[in-house]
Design an enzyme around this catalytic site. Structure first.
Site, PDB file in Angstrom:
ATOM      1  N   GLY A   8      40.483  43.337  28.568  1.00 21.18           N
ATOM      2  CA  GLY A   8      40.020  41.975  28.810  1.00 21.18           C
ATOM      3  C   GLY A   8      40.014  41.119  27.549  1.00 21.18           C
ATOM      4  O   GLY A   8      40.979  41.114  26.774  1.00 21.18           O
ATOM      5  N   SER A  25      30.512  39.658  30.778  1.00 19.44           N
ATOM      6  CA  SER A  25      30.162  40.645  31.817  1.00 19.44           C
ATOM      7  C   SER A  25      30.836  40.419  33.172  1.00 19.44           C
ATOM      8  O   SER A  25      30.586  41.180  34.110  1.00 19.44           O
ATOM      9  CB  SER A  25      28.638  40.738  32.036  1.00 19.44           C
ATOM     10  OG  SER A  25      27.997  41.377  30.947  1.00 19.44           O
ATOM     11  N   THR A  26      31.686  39.391  33.305  1.00 18.13           N
ATOM     12  CA  THR A  26      32.255  39.109  34.629  1.00 18.13           C
ATOM     13  C   THR A  26      33.599  39.784  34.884  1.00 18.13           C
ATOM     14  O   THR A  26      34.192  39.602  35.946  1.00 18.13           O
ATOM     15  CB  THR A  26      32.434  37.587  34.858  1.00 18.13           C
ATOM     16  OG1 THR A  26      33.426  37.099  33.947  1.00 18.13           O
ATOM     17  CG2 THR A  26      31.123  36.854  34.648  1.00 18.13           C
ATOM     18  N   GLY A  27      34.076  40.567  33.909  1.00 14.23           N
ATOM     19  CA  GLY A  27      35.340  41.267  34.107  1.00 14.23           C
ATOM     20  C   GLY A  27      35.071  42.723  34.436  1.00 14.23           C
ATOM     21  O   GLY A  27      34.554  43.056  35.502  1.00 14.23           O
ATOM     22  N   TYR A  30      32.788  44.528  33.564  1.00 21.86           N
ATOM     23  CA  TYR A  30      31.374  44.840  33.775  1.00 21.86           C
ATOM     24  C   TYR A  30      30.816  44.313  35.096  1.00 21.86           C
ATOM     25  O   TYR A  30      29.630  44.501  35.401  1.00 21.86           O
ATOM     26  CB  TYR A  30      30.532  44.372  32.579  1.00 21.86           C
ATOM     27  CG  TYR A  30      30.687  45.250  31.339  1.00 21.86           C
ATOM     28  CD1 TYR A  30      31.509  46.373  31.356  1.00 21.86           C
ATOM     29  CD2 TYR A  30      30.010  44.958  30.161  1.00 21.86           C
ATOM     30  CE1 TYR A  30      31.650  47.179  30.225  1.00 21.86           C
ATOM     31  CE2 TYR A  30      30.152  45.766  29.035  1.00 21.86           C
ATOM     32  CZ  TYR A  30      30.967  46.870  29.068  1.00 21.86           C
ATOM     33  OH  TYR A  30      31.095  47.673  27.958  1.00 21.86           O
ATOM     34  N   ASP A  73      42.833  30.492  27.694  1.00 22.72           N
ATOM     35  CA  ASP A  73      42.735  31.757  26.976  1.00 22.72           C
ATOM     36  C   ASP A  73      41.852  31.556  25.740  1.00 22.72           C
ATOM     37  O   ASP A  73      42.123  30.688  24.908  1.00 22.72           O
ATOM     38  CB  ASP A  73      44.156  32.152  26.542  1.00 22.72           C
ATOM     39  CG  ASP A  73      44.212  33.513  25.876  1.00 22.72           C
ATOM     40  OD1 ASP A  73      43.212  33.949  25.268  1.00 22.72           O
ATOM     41  OD2 ASP A  73      45.287  34.137  25.952  1.00 22.72           O
ATOM     42  N   ILE A  74      40.836  32.354  25.616  1.00 23.19           N
ATOM     43  CA  ILE A  74      39.873  32.154  24.528  1.00 23.19           C
ATOM     44  C   ILE A  74      40.512  32.361  23.148  1.00 23.19           C
ATOM     45  O   ILE A  74      40.076  31.763  22.167  1.00 23.19           O
ATOM     46  CB  ILE A  74      38.629  33.053  24.720  1.00 23.19           C
ATOM     47  CG1 ILE A  74      37.468  32.519  23.858  1.00 23.19           C
ATOM     48  CG2 ILE A  74      38.924  34.519  24.443  1.00 23.19           C
ATOM     49  CD1 ILE A  74      36.104  32.995  24.284  1.00 23.19           C
ATOM     50  N   ASN A 128      32.531  45.868  23.729  1.00 25.58           N
ATOM     51  CA  ASN A 128      31.718  46.980  24.226  1.00 25.58           C
ATOM     52  C   ASN A 128      30.984  47.567  23.024  1.00 25.58           C
ATOM     53  O   ASN A 128      31.291  47.228  21.879  1.00 25.58           O
ATOM     54  CB  ASN A 128      32.558  48.010  24.979  1.00 25.58           C
ATOM     55  CG  ASN A 128      33.642  48.589  24.120  1.00 25.58           C
ATOM     56  OD1 ASN A 128      33.368  49.148  23.056  1.00 25.58           O
ATOM     57  ND2 ASN A 128      34.876  48.441  24.547  1.00 25.58           N
ATOM     58  N   ASP A 168      38.259  41.440  24.853  1.00 23.97           N
ATOM     59  CA  ASP A 168      38.254  42.298  23.676  1.00 23.97           C
ATOM     60  C   ASP A 168      39.683  42.672  23.263  1.00 23.97           C
ATOM     61  O   ASP A 168      40.078  42.531  22.090  1.00 23.97           O
ATOM     62  CB  ASP A 168      37.465  43.563  24.045  1.00 23.97           C
ATOM     63  CG  ASP A 168      36.870  44.265  22.843  1.00 23.97           C
ATOM     64  OD1 ASP A 168      36.951  43.719  21.737  1.00 23.97           O
ATOM     65  OD2 ASP A 168      36.320  45.359  23.034  1.00 23.97           O
TER      66      ASP A 168
HETATM   67  P1  ADP Z   1      33.193  42.301  30.321  1.00 26.28           P
HETATM   68  O1  ADP Z   1      33.507  43.732  29.913  1.00 26.28           O
HETATM   69  O2  ADP Z   1      32.020  41.710  29.552  1.00 26.28           O
HETATM   70  O3  ADP Z   1      33.090  42.147  31.800  1.00 26.28           O
HETATM   71  P2  ADP Z   1      35.956  41.271  30.226  1.00 26.28           P
HETATM   72  O4  ADP Z   1      36.707  40.963  28.976  1.00 26.28           O
HETATM   73  O5  ADP Z   1      36.424  42.400  31.069  1.00 26.28           O
HETATM   74  O6  ADP Z   1      34.424  41.450  29.759  1.00 26.28           O
HETATM   75  O7  ADP Z   1      35.908  39.969  31.134  1.00 26.28           O
HETATM   76  C1  ADP Z   1      35.075  38.856  30.917  1.00 26.28           C
HETATM   77  C2  ADP Z   1      35.702  37.623  31.519  1.00 26.28           C
HETATM   78  O8  ADP Z   1      36.712  37.137  30.653  1.00 26.28           O
HETATM   79  C3  ADP Z   1      36.388  37.833  32.873  1.00 26.28           C
HETATM   80  O9  ADP Z   1      36.027  36.731  33.708  1.00 26.28           O
HETATM   81  C4  ADP Z   1      37.864  37.810  32.538  1.00 26.28           C
HETATM   82  O10 ADP Z   1      38.634  37.282  33.609  1.00 26.28           O
HETATM   83  C5  ADP Z   1      37.904  36.851  31.383  1.00 26.28           C
HETATM   84  N1  ADP Z   1      39.039  36.996  30.443  1.00 26.28           N
HETATM   85  C6  ADP Z   1      39.899  38.034  30.270  1.00 26.28           C
HETATM   86  N2  ADP Z   1      40.782  37.758  29.281  1.00 26.28           N
HETATM   87  C7  ADP Z   1      40.465  36.514  28.810  1.00 26.28           C
HETATM   88  C8  ADP Z   1      40.994  35.650  27.801  1.00 26.28           C
HETATM   89  N3  ADP Z   1      42.057  36.004  27.066  1.00 26.28           N
HETATM   90  N4  ADP Z   1      40.402  34.437  27.605  1.00 26.28           N
HETATM   91  C9  ADP Z   1      39.331  34.063  28.329  1.00 26.28           C
HETATM   92  N5  ADP Z   1      38.783  34.828  29.296  1.00 26.28           N
HETATM   93  C10 ADP Z   1      39.345  36.033  29.544  1.00 26.28           C
END
Ligand code: ADP
Length: 172
Positions: A35, A125-127, A129, A13-14, A27, A37
């Site tokens: 996600g 962008s992999t979630g 987007y 988790d970031i 965004n 954000d």
């Molecule tokens: P975007 O809108 O740029 O696609 P997202 O936040 O929806 O961004 O997703 C980007 C990536 O981050 C996805 O692969 C998602 O699975 C991953 N992700 C979601 N939550 C977390 C987190 N807490 N820590 C790390 N990665 C995450």
């Protein structure tokens, strides 16, 4: 100048990363979302959103453009700064790879301005987007390898095994 940025991968988790700067897949509104954000604002507390609102009231009245980056406090997160960047929505018809690469370049440029030495990135962008993970991993790793930066460690923080594997393939 020799490029000596170390790339590391973490499954996790970031918002739990102890680094100088955490990059947010924001965004353009800068006012929160799902996600990464959502997790950053939830765990980082209201200070981050307050600074985002101030940015919207000032220089970024029209929002943060895709491929750009801007920093705020990290609030209660175990980091000094959050660097917000807006990834492109994936498109079948249009190649937006340059915009995705720009997110990494611009975030590292902002990190350099701040003096950050360790930076954690999500797979931008992999979630929501929709960018295919293999292609996104290739662009991310190439962008970081191609960057002129004083950042010493770029840590990609991947949320699931398949994302981790995609990045591992790119750095092997
Ligand atoms: P975007 O809108 O740029 O696609 P997202 O936040 O929806 O961004 O997703 C980007 C990536 O981050 C996805 O692969 C998602 O699975 C991953 N992700 C979601 N939550 C977390 C987190 N807490 N820590 C790390 N990665 C995450």
């Amino acid at each position: 100048m020799a490029h000596s940025t170390k790339i590391t991968l973490v499954l996790g988790d970031i918002t739990e990363q102890h680094v100088d700067a955490i990059v947010n897949a924001a965004n353009s509104s800068l006012l929160g979302g799902g996600g990464v954000d959502g997790a950053i604002h939830r765990r980082g507390g209201p200070e981050i959103l307050a600074e985002c609102r101030a940015l919207r009231a000032g220089h970024y009245g029209g929002g943060l453009p895709t491929g750009h980056a801007v920093a705020t406090t990290a609030g209660r997160l175990p980091a000094r700064w959050v660097v917000h960047t807006v990834g492109p929505v994936w498109s079948r018809d249009e190649d937006r790879s340059e915009l995705l690469a720009s997110c990494y370049h611009e975030s590292l440029r902002v990190a350099d301005e701040l003096g950050a030495r360790t930076v954690a990135f999500p797979a931008i962008s992999t979630g929501a987007y929709g960018w295919p993970i293999g292609d996104a991993a290739r662009i991310a790793v190439e962008a970081v390898r191609g960057a002129e930066t004083a950042v010493e460690e770029v840590r990609f923080v991947l949320f699931d095994e398949s994302a981790y594997e995609a990045f591992a393939q790119q750095i092997s």
